[in-house]
Scaffold this active site. Structure first.
Site, PDB file in Angstrom:
ATOM      1  N   ASP A  12      18.513  23.218  57.094  1.00  0.00           N
ATOM      2  CA  ASP A  12      19.888  22.770  57.393  1.00  0.00           C
ATOM      3  C   ASP A  12      20.732  22.567  56.134  1.00  0.00           C
ATOM      4  O   ASP A  12      21.612  21.709  56.099  1.00  0.00           O
ATOM      5  CB  ASP A  12      19.885  21.467  58.222  1.00  0.00           C
ATOM      6  CG  ASP A  12      19.042  21.598  59.465  1.00  0.00           C
ATOM      7  OD1 ASP A  12      19.154  22.637  60.121  1.00  0.00           O
ATOM      8  OD2 ASP A  12      18.271  20.665  59.768  1.00  0.00           O
ATOM      9  N   HIS A  40      21.135  28.296  62.643  1.00  0.00           N
ATOM     10  CA  HIS A  40      22.179  28.296  61.644  1.00  0.00           C
ATOM     11  C   HIS A  40      23.497  28.118  62.377  1.00  0.00           C
ATOM     12  O   HIS A  40      23.729  28.780  63.378  1.00  0.00           O
ATOM     13  CB  HIS A  40      22.266  29.644  60.929  1.00  0.00           C
ATOM     14  CG  HIS A  40      21.022  29.995  60.208  1.00  0.00           C
ATOM     15  ND1 HIS A  40      20.599  29.327  59.094  1.00  0.00           N
ATOM     16  CD2 HIS A  40      20.121  30.970  60.427  1.00  0.00           C
ATOM     17  CE1 HIS A  40      19.487  29.881  58.664  1.00  0.00           C
ATOM     18  NE2 HIS A  40      19.172  30.875  59.450  1.00  0.00           N
TER      19      HIS A  40
HETATM   20  P1  GDP Z   1      21.145  26.325  57.859  1.00  0.00           P
HETATM   21  O1  GDP Z   1      20.048  26.281  58.828  1.00  0.00           O
HETATM   22  O2  GDP Z   1      20.674  26.140  56.448  1.00  0.00           O
HETATM   23  O3  GDP Z   1      22.021  27.508  58.010  1.00  0.00           O
HETATM   24  O4  GDP Z   1      22.041  25.034  58.110  1.00  0.00           O
HETATM   25  P2  GDP Z   1      22.755  24.569  59.483  1.00  0.00           P
HETATM   26  O5  GDP Z   1      23.667  25.609  59.917  1.00  0.00           O
HETATM   27  O6  GDP Z   1      21.768  24.040  60.428  1.00  0.00           O
HETATM   28  O7  GDP Z   1      23.506  23.267  58.964  1.00  0.00           O
HETATM   29  C1  GDP Z   1      24.554  23.322  58.145  1.00  0.00           C
HETATM   30  C2  GDP Z   1      25.735  22.653  58.822  1.00  0.00           C
HETATM   31  O8  GDP Z   1      26.660  22.334  57.842  1.00  0.00           O
HETATM   32  C3  GDP Z   1      26.482  23.572  59.780  1.00  0.00           C
HETATM   33  O9  GDP Z   1      27.062  22.792  60.790  1.00  0.00           O
HETATM   34  C4  GDP Z   1      27.544  24.199  58.910  1.00  0.00           C
HETATM   35  O10 GDP Z   1      28.700  24.631  59.611  1.00  0.00           O
HETATM   36  C5  GDP Z   1      27.867  23.067  58.014  1.00  0.00           C
HETATM   37  N1  GDP Z   1      28.254  23.410  56.656  1.00  0.00           N
HETATM   38  C6  GDP Z   1      27.769  24.386  55.828  1.00  0.00           C
HETATM   39  N2  GDP Z   1      28.348  24.284  54.625  1.00  0.00           N
HETATM   40  C7  GDP Z   1      29.193  23.232  54.681  1.00  0.00           C
HETATM   41  C8  GDP Z   1      30.060  22.592  53.736  1.00  0.00           C
HETATM   42  O11 GDP Z   1      30.148  22.951  52.576  1.00  0.00           O
HETATM   43  N3  GDP Z   1      30.754  21.512  54.190  1.00  0.00           N
HETATM   44  C9  GDP Z   1      30.662  21.037  55.468  1.00  0.00           C
HETATM   45  N4  GDP Z   1      31.371  19.983  55.812  1.00  0.00           N
HETATM   46  N5  GDP Z   1      29.846  21.596  56.363  1.00  0.00           N
HETATM   47  C10 GDP Z   1      29.132  22.668  55.978  1.00  0.00           C
END
Ligand code: GDP
Length: 425
Positions: A12, A40
């Site tokens: 995440d 994701h």
């Molecule tokens: P992954 O599994 O590594 O792709 O991560 P996830 O998608 O589960 O979690 C990342 C969350 O953070 C998602 O809801 C994204 O939209 C959000 N996100 C990613 N980068 C950023 C950021 O720079 N700022 C904010 N506020 N949210 C972000």
């Protein structure tokens, strides 16, 4: 050129967003491990999506999305996910599935559920997507490769053999209804028809693509600390989360992976059980959870509230090292703008001694965090495009993290969208 995008932490970290962003300049995006157990979240022009099985490049019409041989392939889930995209106006993506990928069987989900039930309070916090039983069967050599769906006689014979084994467990250990081999065989024939249009000799395809100079992204799921070998065993996932495994799980030579972009989260979050040294609780945690990510830190697959904590330099440095990081992307920095002070975990105290090295699990369980504090920047940093325009306190925080993890932070993510990114020279 092959670039891997992997996580430094517990998952995440925002790999999906970074992949979606970098996919613009790529030809092929590959999932090389894991299954539909983690998700994701991607925000782009088509809307907000939670992808579980498809790589995050599926939103571009110029890219090919690949499910590599290392993935736990849930076939009905794959089709459902494709439909969920096209239903929202995303053009039909070009998808290839490795003929060597193994199939997540309906009974893997059942066994996952039954085992968590049996373990009760000692459970692993599985998402019950069947991932652990799937990989156990793969290595016990009773898994089913996609290629096996296309030979009826040997398939039927194997289904009977595997059911015999599974039914012993179902009857005697779990006391649950038995599998019916006829029915399972029928299901697999349906799976064959569903997956047939996508099946491909992926490693041969990639061999040609690399010869032609195509740009390839390997998209990792979860992060270093969930790796079965180098993570917080046994509170780990069941397939390797490391960039190195990208070579195996996609079927390419290891030396082709030239760039390993490790995604590091500006604070910590984790799902499931296991030691989490910089974890915070109570109101402080509730506030970070509520403000975190994009609309709160809740699992993309399960909706479970994620555990949260301050940035852990010990775990993140280790997480970057074990990935073989060539550059890091620091994400969700914007979320921290509300804090007066930002604690950072810079050491672990274990049995009265302070260490900066990430230990094995037995010692990790005893570790207490050693915090240092940074002044907050107390403002919204979303929309900022140039690094120099970030408040000084914010840059100090980034540069401290960079020093601690020991690899250059080339990207700072300050929002969930594709354009919310600050490139550093
Ligand atoms: P992954 O599994 O590594 O792709 O991560 P996830 O998608 O589960 O979690 C990342 C969350 O953070 C998602 O809801 C994204 O939209 C959000 N996100 C990613 N980068 C950023 C950021 O720079 N700022 C904010 N506020 N949210 C972000």
């Amino acid at each position: 050129m092959v670039r891997a995008i992997v996580g430094a932490n517990w998952g995440d970290e925002g790999k999906g967003k970074i992949t979606d962003m970098l996919a613009k300049e790529s030809d092929i995006i590959i999932r090389f491990q894991g299954g539909s157990n983690a998700g994701h979240t991607i925000v782009n022009d088509y809307g907000k999506f939670a992808l579980h099985l498809l790589p995050s490049g599926v939103f571009y019409s110029h890219t090919t999305s690949i499910i590599g041989n290392g993935v736990a392939l849930n076939i009905p889930y794959l089709l459902k996910e494709i439909e969920s995209l096209t239903g929202k106006g995303v053009p039909q993506p070009k998808i290839l599935v490795s003929d060597r990928a193994q199939i997540l069987m309906p009974y893997h989900v059942l066994f996952d559920t039954y085992e968590e039930e049996r373990l009760g309070g000692k459970s692993f916090g599985s998402t019950k997507s069947g991932i652990a039983p799937f990989y156990s069967d793969k290595y016990a050599k009773i898994g089913f490769q996609v290629s096996e769906l296309f030979d009826n006689d040997s398939l039927k014979e194997k289904v009977e053999r595997v059911c015999e084994l599974k039914n012993v467990m179902l009857e005697n250990l779990y006391h649950k209804p038995l599998l019916n081999p006829e029915e399972l065989y029928g299901t697999l024939l349906q799976y064959r028809d569903m997956v047939a249009p996508y099946v491909c000799d992926v490693s041969a395809y990639l061999h040609e693509a690399l010869k032609e100079g195509k740009n390839v992204l390997l998209e990792g799921q979860l992060g270093s600390l969930k790796d079965p070998d180098h993570g917080i065993y046994p509170m780990v996932t069941s397939s390797s989360t490391l960039a190195a495994y990208g070579a195996v799980g996609a079927g390419i030579p290891p030396y082709e992976i030239k760039n390993i972009t490790t995604v590091v989260k500006a604070y910590s979050s984790a799902v499931g059980a296991g030691a989490f040294v910089s974890e915070i609780f109570g109101d402080e945690a509730d506030e970070l959870r509520r403000r975190g990510g994009d609309g709160g830190e809740f699992g993309a697959t399960t909706g479970r509230p994620r555990r949260v904590g301050w940035f852990d330099a010990v775990a993140s440095r280790y997480g970057c090292r074990i990935q073989g990081t060539t550059e890091a992307a620091l994400t969700v920095l914007d979320v921290l703008g509300y804090l007066d002070e930002l604690p950072v975990c810079v050491g672990y105290e274990i049995d009265g001694e302070i260490t900066k090295d990430f230990p094995t699990t037995v010692k990790l369980e005893k570790a207490k965090p050693v915090f240092t504090k940074f002044p907050g920047w107390k403002c919204q940093i979303r929309g900022i495009k140039k690094y120099e325009e970030l408040p000084k306190e914010c840059r100090d925080y980034v540069e401290f993290i960079e020093k601690e993890i020991g690899v250059p932070i080339t990207m700072v993510s300050n929002g969930p969208g594709r354009e919310d990114i600050i490139y550093r020279g």
